[in-house]
Write a protein that holds these residues in place. Sequence first.
Motif, mmCIF file in Angstrom:
data_model
loop_
_atom_site.group_PDB
_atom_site.id
_atom_site.type_symbol
_atom_site.label_atom_id
_atom_site.label_comp_id
_atom_site.label_asym_id
_atom_site.label_seq_id
_atom_site.Cartn_x
_atom_site.Cartn_y
_atom_site.Cartn_z
ATOM 1 N N TYR A 1 0.829 -1.204 0.000
ATOM 2 C CA TYR A 1 0.000 0.000 0.000
ATOM 3 C C TYR A 1 0.861 1.252 0.000
ATOM 4 O O TYR A 1 1.776 1.392 0.802
ATOM 5 N N ASN A 2 0.576 2.144 -0.916
ATOM 6 C CA ASN A 2 1.253 3.436 -0.964
ATOM 7 C C ASN A 2 0.311 4.472 -0.358
ATOM 8 O O ASN A 2 -0.773 4.721 -0.894
ATOM 9 N N PRO A 3 0.663 5.085 0.781
ATOM 10 C CA PRO A 3 -0.259 6.004 1.453
ATOM 11 C C PRO A 3 -0.631 7.195 0.596
ATOM 12 O O PRO A 3 -1.665 7.820 0.810
ATOM 13 N N ALA A 4 0.202 7.520 -0.397
ATOM 14 C CA ALA A 4 -0.108 8.662 -1.257
ATOM 15 C C ALA A 4 -1.365 8.428 -2.067
ATOM 16 O O ALA A 4 -2.057 9.368 -2.444
ATOM 17 N N MET A 5 -1.696 7.145 -2.362
ATOM 18 C CA MET A 5 -2.873 6.847 -3.164
ATOM 19 C C MET A 5 -4.159 7.152 -2.407
ATOM 20 O O MET A 5 -5.186 7.444 -3.001
ATOM 21 N N GLY A 6 -4.113 7.023 -1.085
ATOM 22 C CA GLY A 6 -5.312 7.207 -0.294
ATOM 23 C C GLY A 6 -5.568 8.636 0.123
ATOM 24 O O GLY A 6 -6.600 8.926 0.721
ATOM 25 N N ASP A 7 -4.656 9.531 -0.136
ATOM 26 C CA ASP A 7 -4.809 10.928 0.274
ATOM 27 C C ASP A 7 -4.352 11.821 -0.880
ATOM 28 O O ASP A 7 -3.180 12.167 -0.998
ATOM 29 N N ILE A 8 -5.290 12.170 -1.745
ATOM 30 C CA ILE A 8 -4.946 12.933 -2.942
ATOM 31 C C ILE A 8 -4.441 14.328 -2.584
ATOM 32 O O ILE A 8 -3.535 14.855 -3.238
ATOM 33 N N ALA A 9 -4.997 14.912 -1.513
ATOM 34 C CA ALA A 9 -4.522 16.231 -1.091
ATOM 35 C C ALA A 9 -3.045 16.154 -0.695
ATOM 36 O O ALA A 9 -2.245 17.042 -1.042
ATOM 37 N N PHE A 10 -2.689 15.095 0.036
ATOM 38 C CA PHE A 10 -1.294 14.866 0.412
ATOM 39 C C PHE A 10 -0.428 14.711 -0.834
ATOM 40 O O PHE A 10 0.661 15.291 -0.936
ATOM 41 N N PHE B 1 10.893 10.723 -5.446
ATOM 42 C CA PHE B 1 10.290 10.862 -6.774
ATOM 43 C C PHE B 1 9.500 9.601 -7.141
ATOM 44 O O PHE B 1 8.355 9.679 -7.599
ATOM 45 N N ASN B 2 10.100 8.443 -6.928
ATOM 46 C CA ASN B 2 9.422 7.195 -7.277
ATOM 47 C C ASN B 2 8.185 6.956 -6.425
ATOM 48 O O ASN B 2 7.176 6.425 -6.899
ATOM 49 N N PHE B 3 8.281 7.344 -5.154
ATOM 50 C CA PHE B 3 7.143 7.229 -4.245
ATOM 51 C C PHE B 3 5.947 8.020 -4.771
ATOM 52 O O PHE B 3 4.815 7.524 -4.818
ATOM 53 N N LEU B 4 6.193 9.247 -5.186
ATOM 54 C CA LEU B 4 5.105 10.102 -5.665
ATOM 55 C C LEU B 4 4.597 9.650 -7.039
ATOM 56 O O LEU B 4 3.388 9.670 -7.302
ATOM 57 N N ILE B 5 5.508 9.238 -7.907
ATOM 58 C CA ILE B 5 5.079 8.731 -9.222
ATOM 59 C C ILE B 5 4.191 7.501 -9.037
ATOM 60 O O ILE B 5 3.152 7.363 -9.696
ATOM 61 N N ASP B 6 4.598 6.613 -8.128
ATOM 62 C CA ASP B 6 3.798 5.423 -7.861
ATOM 63 C C ASP B 6 2.424 5.806 -7.326
ATOM 64 O O ASP B 6 1.405 5.206 -7.694
ATOM 65 N N GLY B 7 2.385 6.808 -6.456
ATOM 66 C CA GLY B 7 1.105 7.274 -5.926
ATOM 67 C C GLY B 7 0.187 7.767 -7.018
ATOM 68 O O GLY B 7 -1.006 7.446 -7.056
ATOM 69 N N TRP B 8 0.736 8.540 -7.958
ATOM 70 C CA TRP B 8 -0.076 9.040 -9.073
ATOM 71 C C TRP B 8 -0.514 7.903 -9.984
ATOM 72 O O TRP B 8 -1.658 7.884 -10.465
ATOM 73 N N ALA B 9 0.367 6.945 -10.228
ATOM 74 C CA ALA B 9 0.049 5.862 -11.157
ATOM 75 C C ALA B 9 -1.198 5.109 -10.740
ATOM 76 O O ALA B 9 -1.973 4.659 -11.594
ATOM 77 N N PHE B 10 -1.430 4.973 -9.451
ATOM 78 C CA PHE B 10 -2.569 4.185 -8.975
ATOM 79 C C PHE B 10 -3.589 5.029 -8.216
ATOM 80 O O PHE B 10 -4.395 4.508 -7.463
ATOM 81 N N SER B 11 -3.575 6.338 -8.452
ATOM 82 C CA SER B 11 -4.481 7.239 -7.738
ATOM 83 C C SER B 11 -5.870 7.282 -8.340
ATOM 84 O O SER B 11 -6.846 7.598 -7.657
ATOM 85 N N GLY B 12 -5.978 7.021 -9.643
ATOM 86 C CA GLY B 12 -7.272 7.113 -10.316
ATOM 87 C C GLY B 12 -7.667 8.527 -10.669
ATOM 88 O O GLY B 12 -8.775 8.752 -11.186
ATOM 89 N N GLU B 13 -6.797 9.502 -10.453
ATOM 90 C CA GLU B 13 -7.108 10.895 -10.774
ATOM 91 C C GLU B 13 -7.027 11.143 -12.283
ATOM 92 O O GLU B 13 -6.247 10.502 -12.991
ATOM 93 N N ALA B 14 -7.844 12.073 -12.772
ATOM 94 C CA ALA B 14 -7.894 12.346 -14.211
ATOM 95 C C ALA B 14 -6.553 12.829 -14.752
ATOM 96 O O ALA B 14 -6.196 12.549 -15.899
ATOM 97 N N ASP B 15 -5.807 13.559 -13.946
ATOM 98 C CA ASP B 15 -4.524 14.111 -14.401
ATOM 99 C C ASP B 15 -3.336 13.288 -13.903
ATOM 100 O O ASP B 15 -2.198 13.778 -13.896
#
Length: 593
Positions: A56-65, A123-137
Motif C-alpha cells: 500500500y502506498n499512502p499517497a494513493m489514499g490521500d490525494i490532497a497529500f 520521486f518514485n514514491f510520488l510517481i507510484d502514488g499518481w500511477a494508482f491514484s485514479g485521478e484524471a490528471d
Amino acid sequence: IPPLDRNGLEAQQHGLPQQHNHQGSVEPQIHQVSDLLISSTRESSSFESHKKPRHYNPAMGDIAFLRKRTSDLMRVTSPEHIASAAASSAGINGEQDGNSGVDDASYPHMSIGQGMKVGLKLFNFLIDGWAFSGEADASDQAMKLLNRMEDLYYQAPELKICPDVRSYTKVMNALARSRRPDAGKLAEVLLNKMEHVSATGENPTAKPNTHSYTAAIEAYANSGVEGSPQKTEEVLNRMIDKYQSGDPDVLPNARCFNAAISAYAKSDLPGAAQQAEYLLNCMDGLYMSGLPDAKPNTFNYNSLISAWANCDEEGSAQKAAEILERMEQSYAYGDPSSKPTTVSFNAVIDAYAKSGLHDAAERAEEVLRRMEYLYKSGEDVEPNTRSFNSVMNAWAKSGRDDAAEKAQDLLDFMTHLHEEGNDAVRPDAHSFCTVINAYARSQMPGKAERANNLFRAMKAAYEAGNNNSVRPNVVAVNAVMNACAYTMGDVREQNRAMEIAHRQLKDLETSGFGSPDQVTYGTFLKVCMNQMPDCSTRQQITEVIFRKCVQDGQVGNLVLQQLKAMGPPELYFHLVGRDIEENISMEDLPREW
C-alpha cells in the motif's frame, strides 16, 4: 556526463534525516512515512498470478497529500530554488573554510517535510502514488515528475537524482491506467528512451525489464484507438526477441500476453479472434520451451473466449465452447492454473446468445446447466445474474414459439433461488427487460398484458426496498410499449394495448424513473399506428405526442420515421414543415427540437 558513483548514489538515495543518540553516535531517524515509502517501491518479479500483490502506498489514499507533496517537490527542485540554495551554501562554506562552489554535502538538507528527503526514492514514491491514484490528471503529474528527474540528472548531477527503471515503468503504469488515446505512443517513447540510454551507458539504471514492456503493452491495449491491437503485438514481439537474445531481465509472461489478447478481443478487426488464438499458442510454445512465466492461465483463456464471443464469424460460438472444453480438460488433468471460472462459462453463453444459431438458446442453457451441476459438485463456478440474463437473451432472440415462456421460466427460477437466499442470482432490471422483450417478439396472445404485469412486478420488487438493482427505467417502459405496439388480436386486446401504452407514458412523466426519450415517443406513435384506425382521433393524438416530443427536445429519426409511416402527408407537413417525400436529417431541424 561523469560516471555515477553507485555506492555514493545508493547512500544518498536511502539517506534519512539523522539524529545523535545519547552516546553521541549517529543513527537514522526512522519515520513511519519513510518506512511506507521504502516498502512501496519494492517490486515482485513473480507473475504466477494475473495481478501481483502491491504494498500500500499512502499517497494513493490521500490525494490532497499527494498534490501537496508533488507541488513541494517541484518547487524545491526548480532551477531557481537550486540556484538559490547553491548560492546560500557557497556563502556558508566560504565563511567556514574558505571554499567556494558547491559540493555534495550542500544538499542533504533538501526535504519537503515529514522526513521526506529529496531523492530518487521520493520521486518514485510520488510517481507510484499518481500511477494508482485514479485521478484524471494522474499520467500528466507522473510525467511531470519524471521530466523533472531527467532535468536534474543532466543539469544538476551533483544532486545524484537519476531516474531508474522504476521511475520510467511507474509512469508507463500511469499512462496504461489513464486509458488516454495517446497512452500507447507516449509509453513506447519512454520504452525506446529506456532502451537507448541503457544500451549506450548514458543511464544503465534505466534498463527496461519485464514490468516495463508489460506496462507499454497495457498502455496500447487500454487506449482503444485504431491499430492498438497490432501495436500491442509489436511491443510483445520486441519483448520476446529480448528474451530469446538472452536478456535475463525480460521474461514474457501471462500478463503481457493477456493485454495483447484482450486488445484483439475488444477490437472489431477482421481475424481478431484468430490472432488472439495465435498469441495463446505462442504462449504455449514459450512455456513448452522452458519459460514457466508464459504458461497460459485462466485469464488468458477467458480473454480468448471473449475474442471468439465478440466475433461475428460463422462458427465463433463453437470455437469459444472448444476453448472452455480445453480449459476443463486441462484442469481435470491436474492443472489448477487453467481452472474455468464463472467468467469463462458466461462468455461462452454470451457467444451462443450472439451467434444466431438455430439452436443457440438450447446450447446456452446447456452451458448454464453445466455450471449448476459443477457448482453443486463443489466447484467454484456459481451461476450468477449475468449467466441467467445471457441465456434469457438467447431465448428472446431465438424466434422460437416458446421463447417467451422459456425466458419467463428462467426468470421465475432466478426469483425462487434469490428468495431462498442466493444473492448471486438476484434478478435485476436487465433480467426483467429481457423477458419483456421476449414477449414483445413473440406471437403470444395477451403479450402486452404479460409485459405490463412483469413491469408491475419489477416496480413492486423495487418499492419493497430489498432490491435496488431492479429499479424500473425508461428502457423497461420502452420494452412494454414495444409489446403493445406489436400486439395482435381482437379489438378488445388492441384497446387494452393502447391503454397500457398510454398509462406507461403518463406514469413515466411523474414516476422519477426517467424521462421519455425519442424511443419512447417513437414507439408510442407505433402503438397508435398499429392499434388505432386511421381517423381524426389518431391524428389528434399524433399531434399532441409530437408537440410534447418537441417540447422535451427528443425528436429523432425514429419519431420522424413513424410520422412518415402514419401519414397523412398534410399532417406531416403541418408538424415538421417539410414535404413527406423529402429526405431530411437531424441537422435540417431546429436545434431545440
